[in-house]
Design an enzyme around this catalytic site. Structure first.
Site, short mmCIF file in Angstrom:
data_model
loop_
_atom_site.label_atom_id
_atom_site.label_comp_id
_atom_site.label_asym_id
_atom_site.label_seq_id
_atom_site.Cartn_x
_atom_site.Cartn_y
_atom_site.Cartn_z
N VAL A 40 -35.55 -40.43 34.02
CA VAL A 40 -36.98 -40.19 33.88
C VAL A 40 -37.80 -41.41 34.32
CG1 VAL A 40 -37.08 -40.80 31.41
CG2 VAL A 40 -38.76 -39.23 32.36
N ASP A 41 -37.26 -42.61 34.10
CA ASP A 41 -37.95 -43.83 34.50
C ASP A 41 -38.11 -43.88 36.03
OD1 ASP A 41 -39.19 -46.05 33.37
OD2 ASP A 41 -37.46 -47.36 33.73
N SER A 124 -33.23 -41.83 25.34
CA SER A 124 -31.84 -42.30 25.07
C SER A 124 -30.74 -41.26 25.29
CB SER A 124 -31.69 -42.86 23.64
OG SER A 124 -32.25 -44.15 23.53
N1 APR Z 1 -38.87 -35.45 33.29
C1 APR Z 1 -38.42 -35.31 32.03
N2 APR Z 1 -37.18 -35.68 31.65
C2 APR Z 1 -36.36 -36.22 32.59
C3 APR Z 1 -36.77 -36.41 33.94
C4 APR Z 1 -38.08 -35.99 34.28
N3 APR Z 1 -38.56 -36.11 35.52
N4 APR Z 1 -35.72 -36.96 34.62
C5 APR Z 1 -34.71 -37.11 33.74
N5 APR Z 1 -35.09 -36.67 32.53
C6 APR Z 1 -34.33 -36.59 31.26
C7 APR Z 1 -32.82 -36.69 31.32
O1 APR Z 1 -32.27 -35.45 31.74
C8 APR Z 1 -32.51 -36.99 29.86
O2 APR Z 1 -32.53 -35.77 29.11
O3 APR Z 1 -34.69 -37.68 30.43
C9 APR Z 1 -33.71 -37.84 29.40
C10 APR Z 1 -33.43 -39.32 29.24
O4 APR Z 1 -32.50 -39.77 30.20
P1 APR Z 1 -32.62 -41.18 30.97
O5 APR Z 1 -33.76 -41.16 31.91
O6 APR Z 1 -31.27 -41.50 31.49
O7 APR Z 1 -33.05 -42.21 29.76
P2 APR Z 1 -32.16 -43.02 28.69
O8 APR Z 1 -30.94 -42.32 28.27
O9 APR Z 1 -33.15 -43.43 27.62
O10 APR Z 1 -31.70 -44.31 29.48
C11 APR Z 1 -32.64 -45.31 29.81
O11 APR Z 1 -32.00 -45.39 32.12
O12 APR Z 1 -33.18 -45.14 34.04
C12 APR Z 1 -32.75 -46.04 33.14
O13 APR Z 1 -34.51 -47.68 33.18
C13 APR Z 1 -33.86 -46.72 32.40
O14 APR Z 1 -32.26 -48.35 31.82
C14 APR Z 1 -33.04 -47.30 31.30
C15 APR Z 1 -32.11 -46.15 30.94
#
Ligand code: APR
Length: 181
Positions: A40-41, A124
């Site tokens: 999502v980031d 997360s």
């Molecule tokens: N909109 C909404 N949700 C999303 C999107 C989007 N465009 N893209 C991905 N997701 C979802 C994923 O499917 C998951 O359910 O967001 C949720 C969180 O996943 P991650 O993005 O991997 O976040 P997290 O597990 O908190 O890990 C954070 O990942 O990208 C890096 O910079 C970030 O290092 C940090 C870590």
């Protein structure tokens, strides 16, 4: 879409892409260096443009369990709130409290800015490996408690990317509603 009124506001669950949502603040699941990443980031930084990463560099970082706000760049929001959830390490390293704190702090940051609507992803549960059902219970519990105690932000949307995440949050919200009756 599922919606429940709660305390002073409402919790809504949507399946979709958070970059397409309009709200005062969109929350991203960031790392503690605010360096951008995948998931999502990555989607938020791509859609919002380089201004967001420049603002992150100026801030320099954010501890796990905390949240900071920046410009939303080209996104249809006033702010991006960068919330740092815990990396799952088995469940005995304070993960639940840190995850609840990431949600609480995001809400507090937006309240201080004067905003009323906020969209969260499932923090997360991607790269950071937090088990989905447990994370959904913590996320919804933290938001519900905030809505019971505070008046702003009052409009909270969870934007859940895939069917499994959406279904899990939907069940967790039903359980929470039943226990609150
Ligand atoms: N909109 C909404 N949700 C999303 C999107 C989007 N465009 N893209 C991905 N997701 C979802 C994923 O499917 C998951 O359910 O967001 C949720 C969180 O996943 P991650 O993005 O991997 O976040 P997290 O597990 O908190 O890990 C954070 O990942 O990208 C890096 O910079 C970030 O290092 C940090 C870590």
């Amino acid at each position: 879409m599922t919606q429940r009124t709660w305390g002073h506001g409402a919790i809504r669950l949507l399946r979709g892409n958070i970059t397409e949502i309009r709200a005062d603040a969109l929350v991203t699941a960031a790392n503690d260096g605010l360096r951008g990443g995948g998931g999502v980031d990555g989607a938020i930084h791509r859609a919002g443009g380089p201004e967001i990463l420049e603002a992150c560099r100026r801030i320099g970082g954010c501890p796990t369990g905390q949240a900071v706000a920046t410009t939303a760049g080209e996104l249809d929001a006033r702010w991006i709130i960068h919330a740092v959830g815990p990396i799952w390490q088995g469940g005995n390293r304070g993960e639940a409290e840190l995850l609840a704190s990431a949600y609480r702090q995001s809400l507090r940051v937006l309240a201080d800015l004067g905003g009323s609507s906020i969209a969260f992803p499932s923090i997360s549960t991607g790269v950071y490996g937090y088990p989905l059902e447990a994370a959904a219970t913590v996320a919804l519990g933290a938001v519900a408690r905030h809505l019971e105690l505070e008046t702003q932000p009052s409009d909270v949307t969870f934007v859940l990317f895939d069917a499994r995440t959406f279904d899990t949050y939907t069940r967790a919200l039903e359980t929470l509603s039943a226990s609150g009756d």
